[in-house]
Design a protein around this motif. Structure first.
Motif, short mmCIF file in Angstrom:
data_model
loop_
_atom_site.label_atom_id
_atom_site.label_comp_id
_atom_site.label_asym_id
_atom_site.label_seq_id
_atom_site.Cartn_x
_atom_site.Cartn_y
_atom_site.Cartn_z
N ASP A 1 0.81 -1.25 0.06
CA ASP A 1 -0.05 0.11 0.05
C ASP A 1 0.82 1.06 -0.05
N ILE A 2 2.04 1.29 0.23
CA ILE A 2 2.89 2.52 0.24
C ILE A 2 2.85 3.25 -1.04
N ALA A 3 3.26 2.50 -2.36
CA ALA A 3 3.23 3.03 -3.80
C ALA A 3 2.29 2.32 -4.38
N PRO A 4 1.23 3.28 -5.10
CA PRO A 4 0.28 2.64 -6.00
C PRO A 4 0.90 2.09 -7.23
N ILE A 5 0.27 0.97 -7.53
CA ILE A 5 0.64 0.17 -8.64
C ILE A 5 -0.02 0.74 -9.94
N ILE A 6 0.64 1.22 -10.86
CA ILE A 6 0.04 1.79 -12.08
C ILE A 6 0.32 0.71 -13.21
N SER A 7 -0.94 0.38 -13.90
CA SER A 7 -0.71 -0.50 -15.04
C SER A 7 -0.38 0.10 -16.41
N PRO A 8 0.19 -0.55 -17.18
CA PRO A 8 0.66 0.29 -18.42
C PRO A 8 -0.62 0.74 -19.18
N GLY A 9 -1.61 0.45 -18.96
CA GLY A 9 -2.81 0.82 -19.72
C GLY A 9 -3.24 2.24 -19.21
N GLN A 10 -2.96 2.42 -17.83
CA GLN A 10 -3.04 3.67 -17.13
C GLN A 10 -1.98 4.41 -17.51
N ALA A 11 -0.68 4.23 -17.61
CA ALA A 11 0.29 5.04 -18.00
C ALA A 11 0.07 5.60 -19.44
N ALA A 12 -0.56 4.53 -20.49
CA ALA A 12 -0.65 5.11 -21.91
C ALA A 12 -1.80 5.90 -22.01
#
Length: 94
Positions: free
Chosen positions: A12-23
């Motif tokens: 829970d410290i750092a949110p996980i960003i999916s490649p789709g969200q980055a794109a």
């Protein structure tokens, strides 16, 4: 007892960003930049190409230019609006 909960809390410290969200973020930024570019070019094109005047516009211009002496008397000949009106009427040929 703290050993099993420590790895779960670390996720829970750092949110996980999916490649789709980055794109998606990159795509949205490129769309905003493209829209801003088109607006800048559109404004430049509008400045270079004035709109055609209609009969009503021409009649309104003539009426204001013919009314300059009364407006000059009302506001004074050194008023900024009167000076602007004089320059516009001169440019329109009145």
């Amino acid at each position: 007892m703290t050993a099993p909960t420590a790895p779960l809390a670390a996720q829970d410290i750092a949110p996980i960003i999916s490649p789709g969200q980055a794109a998606e973020g990159i795509f949205n930024r490129s769309r905003m930049e493209e829209q801003a570019r088109r607006q800048r070019e559109g404004k430049a094109a509008q400045v270079a190409r004035p709109a055609a005047l209609t009969r009503q516009d021409i009649a309104r211009q003539k009426r204001f230019c013919d009314n300059r002496p009364a407006l000059r008397e009302k506001y004074g000949s050194d008023d900024a609006r009167i000076l602007k009106l004089d320059s516009l009427c001169a440019a329109a040929g009145y």
